[in-house]
Design a protein around this motif. Structure first.
Motif: not given
Length: 1175
Positions: A477, A481, A524-525, A527-529, A531-532, A597-598
């Motif tokens: 993942e 990104d 970005s990865y 931040e997405k991680s 937020y999950a 979280s971006g």
């Protein structure tokens, strides 16, 4: 008796003669053992004896009768047991490392060519000489000769330990009587002082450290080497003294002159004998022998010369045999005997250990273990000239270790290659799933369409989650990104980043752009991680979160903060968290987690929409707004100075605990303040949070102005990750087998792709190979030159750039499945050509050539020629194979290039292997398989003349087999499994379609039948027939006639001798129809030299067949007789006479071409002719 030599009351002269392996307490209580190689003194008064009493003439000192003796171990009693201990005995054979050396008087030995008397001089027995009589006391690890008689005390000490009778373990006794110490030595203080002085020197010498040549440095390297210590000098002096006593010479009591002469290189005994030769006063014996006749003298001289010549010839022959046998043993066993000898010497302490003993590629745990293949890891490899003679580039198909077998060892902590919770079934299923993905990947490449390889490989990892940690999914993942694989509208192009990553020096702008993309993608990865995780925590605690309705991002962050506050883990105790508004929001915590979280724009909306926050901190609103509007997340110089000053003022001047820690964290993230401290001490952080902070603070300098400030970019992150790996995740550590995924993800996020593949390969080779394939497809993996990289997976260029040895990584991985799935192995080997676009072009050409070489090796190993290379039907139509279908992927643009680079060179390799195997009968099976391979491969590349030449050599080998032996057989080719997926080979043979060439070679193992089938195919097609030279055609016809006649002669029940002779006569090579005409015989002998060499080589054996057929037919006539009338009897006699004339003509012909026939053929022919009975 000692374990290493004969035991008596005196010391031994061998190198290990003074070695004492007895662990019991010696009789001398003051003696101290330093090592097993020091002599054991058993006297209580060492200082009272003369050090070199062997020269003094005094009696040797022995202990009193009451002194206990050490037990001895012996399988056989020594010669002369039970007699006086001073009697001389024959010297036993000293067993050397590679042969037994005998000394002394030995009995006559029976050799290979007769009985030869042995001399007093030591003779060396080799591998084929009769072994010496096995005795325990003849072992000597370095081949030093054993003593020939009783020796003086060890190291020259005046007193020794005499063994009383009946003390041997197996009953061997010694009759040495104890004697008293000579009082002359007790009353001589000078001698005692001299002995004590030398004893002191001896002890000090033993205590000195022994240095090896490898340890010499500085002044130590200038010291001369010592070959003998004082003990060896004393023993050598004793031997010289005994030799002089044997000659009847009196030894002077003062032996200092002997030492002086010996130190100067003069041997007193030898010099004395030389002086005796010049003594004129000695009367010469009167020669009363009779006068020798000249004829007898000449006969004796010739006899001596003949004997010397015979001995020289035998010696040369035996030396040649020894060399051949030694060479065969070394090649068969794979053991370097010199290396084994060195290890044995080092094991016993007879040689200093060198530095190579500690290398990982050299094994020192066993004497008989062959040396590791890693010994030649730095050697270069050839591409085209090595295939037929050296190790295969694609490895051994029977290996279960895959690529780990090439890169040094197996998987860490999992010797079988399996992970902790993985089974063989899961591993094979995962391999098959990846094989299907790679096959689809290549088909998409042939169609020139994009392929989301990262997403597809991630699906396979998710299907088999038990054998890999979760971080491997995260790594895929993160790469998605970084490369923006999913966001690209038309997909990414093949090798899109190769110029920016692999060639970053030549494209600095592209390199900086790629670094920025890696930083942004990793951030970005992360931040997405995060937020999950926020959503998962809210979902798991809905009552505490109290999100309600359709929550916005800000509301989700508020709910996340409520759950964290309930757990009391937002900040350390005593920290002041600022709250504003009626709802009491933790404003700084909300801003920080929005940034984490971006959601930068959402953070700007929050501060602009909250009047309470604007009234308390208006400056931060301008900081955050400028930060969000800048694409590079940079502040203007003015704002940067303002935020730096404010951060430093609050950090230094504010009392401890009065500043919200999340406020300081927001200042650090927005303004990149205090880059020397790149962590948030007061905010709880995990590994992902720390990594996110590093990528958030990192910036790539684009100008000199940026470089003038604080520099912190991707290179600095790589250095930090490298330090963490060396400290917490060392490669190869067994404990890291369960946590290697964490460090692997850190390397992927930092853009350390080469190091990440190398690290993952130590724990999970299967996943590492496919990560390398995906990275290479996008150009994110630097590939090294496999010719210079050796057996190292990770190497560094001259510019210290990491590189992966991609060629063996892919080639050796196919060993797991290519025997069962050869077509799928082609898909993997074709990926080697992904690096064919590297610059300079020489590096790209190396990978292209390596790919072609691997494909050739695959064809020759699996012998799946129909599936891999295709086939040709008799009407000329071609069936494309798997390699030709993928010609575009392996950089072959036309059919001619495919034939030239793949098929023709594979045929040449198979042909060369067949010729090499033909010269060695031990490799006959290899030859049998390679002949059929070469025939088909030359036929597939339209080289029909070479097909005929290979068949001629095979038929000549069949002719060379002795009559009565089993005929030569070839290994048939594998049947074609499917033709274009429509029919099998068996169906093709029964269908109405024209048969293919493979059907001609797969159904037979006889070289005669194979040659007949190919000859019939070529004779019916003019295009084939015209490409074959006339000499090869005639040679093939002649050899087929020879073998046909041989079959008739060898028929087990009804041999047809006359028909065989008629067929051999039709060849017009032998004078079977000359009928005694000497002119015809001479004419055939003249034309014999113009025949092809392969025919002349077989002609001598054919003559023997003719003589055998003549003799068999004459025996049949004599056995059956004639019961008819006189006419029938006359016909039989006429036939018998004709057969006899044929035999005589053959003998005359053989005499004319005697030197053109192979060796020994003429002698065999003479013997066979005598058996026939006509001459």
């Amino acid at each position: 008796m000692s374990l290493f030599g004969p035991s008596s009351g005196s010391g031994s002269s061998s190198l290990l003669g003074s070695l004492n392996l007895d662990t019991s307490v010696p009789s001398d209580p003051s003696a101290k053992r330093k090592s097993i190689f020091e002599p054991l003194s058993t006297t209580s008064a060492r200082g009272q004896s003369d050090m070199f009493s062997g020269f003094g003439g005094g009696s040797q000192a022995t202990p009193p009768s009451g002194t206990p003796s050490l037990p001895t171990f012996s399988l056989n009693p020594p010669p002369g047991a039970g007699t006086s201990g001073t009697s001389a005995t024959p010297a036993p054979a000293a067993g050397g490392l590679f042969g037994a050396t005998t000394s002394g008087t030995a009995p006559a030995s029976s050799g290979l060519f007769g009985s030869t008397p042995s001399t007093a001089a030591g003779t060396s027995t080799g591998l084929f000489s009769p072994p010496a009589k096995p005795t325990l006391n003849t072992f000597n690890p370095i081949g030093a000769p054993a003593p020939t008689k009783q020796q003086p005390p060890s190291f020259g000490l005046g007193s020794t330990l005499a063994q009383p009778a009946n003390t041997s373990t197996f009953g061997a006794s010694s009759s040495v009587q104890p004697q008293n110490v000579n009082p002359q030595f007790e009353s001589a203080p000078a001698f005692a002082r001299e002995s004590a002085y030398f004893n002191g020197l001896l002890e000090r010498q033993k205590k000195k450290a022994k240095f090896s040549n490898a340890d010499q440095n500085g002044q130590l390297g200038q010291l001369p080497s010592m070959n003998m210590d004082l003990g060896d000098l004393a023993r050598r002096a004793q031997e010289l003294g005994q030799k002089n006593q044997k000659l009847g010479q009196s030894v002077s009591r003062d032996s200092r002159a002997h030492y002086l002469l010996s130190g100067s290189g003069v041997t007193p005994g030898q010099a004395y004998k030389d002086f005796q030769k010049f003594d004129a006063d000695t009367p010469q014996p009167f020669a009363s022998t009779a006068r020798v006749d000249f004829a007898e003298e000449g006969s004796a001289y010739l006899k001596g010369m003949q004997t010397k010549g015979r001995e020289a010839m035998l010696r040369e022959s035996m030396d040649r045999v020894y060399q051949d046998v030694d060479r065969f043993i070394e090649e068969s066993l794979g053991i370097d005997f010199d290396e084994q000898k060195k290890r044995i010497m080092q094991h016993f302490g007879l040689m200093a250990k060198d530095d190579t003993a500690n290398e990982p590629g050299v094994s020192t745990s066993s004497f008989a273990r062959s040396q590791s293949p890693a010994k030649n890891k730095s050697g270069r490899r050839s591409v085209f000239g090595r295939s037929g003679l050296d190790k295969s580039m694609i490895g051994n198909a029977s290996s279960i270790a895959g690529s780990s077998s090439f890169f040094g060892g197996t998987v860490t902590n999992v010797p079988s290659g399996l992970s902790k919770h993985q089974s063989i079934r899961d591993l094979r299923g995962k391999e098959r799933a990846f094989v299907d993905k790679v096959e689809t990947f290549n088909k998409t490449r042939l169609e020139e369409k994009p392929y989301n390889i990262l997403q597809e490989f991630k699906v396979v990892e998710k299907e088999y989650p038990r054998d890999v940690p979760k971080q491997l999914f995260d790594a895929y993942e993160a790469l998605e990104d970084i490369t923006r694989e999913n966001s690209a509208a038309r997909g990414l192009k093949e090798r899109q980043f190769v110029k920016a990553h692999a060639e970053d020096d030549s494209n600095p702008e592209e390199a900086i752009k790629l670094k920025k993309q890696i930083l942004n993608g990793s951030q970005s990865y992360l931040e997405k991680s995060f937020y999950a995780e926020v959503e998962a925590l809210i979902k798991g605690n809905p009552r505490t979160a109290q999100v309600g309705g359709m929550p916005s991002i800000i509301n989700k962050i508020r709910a996340y903060i409520r759950v964290r506050a309930e757990r009391h883990d937002l900040a350390p105790e005593g920290s002041e968290l600022q709250q504003i508004g009626d709802s009491g929001d933790y404003c700084w915590i909300i801003i920080f987690y929005l940034l984490r979280s971006g959601f930068v724009k959402e953070a700007v909306d929050y501060v602009n929409g909250d009047a309470a926050f604007q009234s308390t901190d208006r400056r931060f609103v301008s900081y955050l707004t400028s930060y969000a509007n800048n694409p590079d997340r940079r502040l203007s110089r003015k704002l940067q100075e303002m935020i730096d000053g404010e951060y430093q003022q609050r950090a230094k001047n504010a009392p401890k605990g009065t500043v919200d820690p999340y406020r300081m964290a927001c200042y650090k993230v927005i303004g990149r303040c205090d880059l020397a401290q790149r962590n948030l001490e007061t905010v709880g952080q995990g590994v992902e949070d720390w990594l996110w902070l590093q990528f958030t603070l990192a910036r790539e300098a684009e100008s000199a102005e940026d470089a003038a400030g604080d520099v912190f970019g991707l290179d600095q992150i790589c250095e930090t990750v490298h330090e963490i790996g060396e400290k917490h995740f060392p490669k190869g550590q067994a404990d890291a087998a369960n946590s290697y995924g964490t460090f692997f993800v850190m390397q992927i996020l930092a853009g350390m792709f080469e190091q990440a593949v190398d690290y993952l390969h130590s724990y999970n080779p299967l996943s590492a190979v496919h990560f390398a394939i995906a990275l290479t497809y996008y150009g994110l993996l630097r590939a090294s030159d496999y010719q210079t990289a050796g057996n190292e997976l990770l190497s560094y260029s001259t510019k210290q750039q990491p590189q992966i040895n991609f060629v063996p990584l892919i080639a050796y991985y196919t060993t797991l499945f290519r025997a069962a799935l050869p077509v799928q192995a082609v898909d993997y080997l074709a990926l080697i050509c992904l690096n064919s676009d590297l610059t300079p072009s020489s590096i790209g050409n190396v990978h292209t050539s390596a790919c072609h070489e691997c494909l050739r090796e695959l064809c020759l190993e699996t012998r799946e020629f129909a599936a891999l290379l295709g086939d040709i039907r008799s009407d000329g139509s071609r069936i494309r194979g798997a390699i030709e279908q993928r010609a575009k992927l392996i950089r072959l643009d036309s059919q001619e290039q495919f034939l030239r680079f793949i098929t023709s060179q594979a045929a040449s390799v198979a042909d060369s292997r067949g010729q090499i195997a033909d010269a060695s009968r031990s490799r006959q099976r290899i030859n049998q398989g390679q002949i059929a391979d070469a025939v088909l491969l030359y036929h597939l590349c339209d080289d029909y003349d070479n097909v005929t030449a290979v068949l001629n050599r095979a038929l000549a080998d069949a002719v060379a087999i002795e009559l009565g032996d089993a005929p030569m057989s070839l290994q048939p080719l594998k049947p074609r499994r499917a033709i274009d997926g429509s029919e099998t080979a068996s169906q093709a043979s029964t269908s109405t379609q024209p048969y293919s060439s493979l059907s001609l070679t797969q159904s037979t193992s006889s070289p005669v039948e194979l040659a007949t089938n190919m000859a019939n195919l070529y004779s019916t097609n003019a295009s084939y027939f015209s490409r074959i030279t006339s000499s090869n055609r005639e040679t093939l016809r002649t050899l087929l006639v020879m073998l046909s006649a041989r079959a008739k002669i060898e028929h087990p029940t009804a041999p047809e001798y006359l028909r065989a002779l008629e067929e051999l006569n039709d060849m017009n090579i032998l004078p079977l129809g000359a009928r005694g005409d000497i002119s015809k015989i001479r004419q055939m002998a003249t034309t014999f030299s113009s025949l092809p060499q392969i025919v002349t080589r077989c002609a001598g054996l054919v003559i023997l067949w003719c003589v055998r057929a003549i003799g068999g037919e004459r025996e049949r006539i004599a056995r059956e007789g004639s019961w008819g009338d006189a006419e029938a009897k006359e016909q039989m006699e006429t036939l018998k006479g004709q057969l006899g004339q044929m035999a005589r003509d053959l003998m005359v012909f053989a005499g004319l071409v005697k030197y053109k026939l192979p060796a020994r053929v003429y002698d065999l022919l003479t013997r066979a002719g005598g058996e026939v009975g006509d001459y």
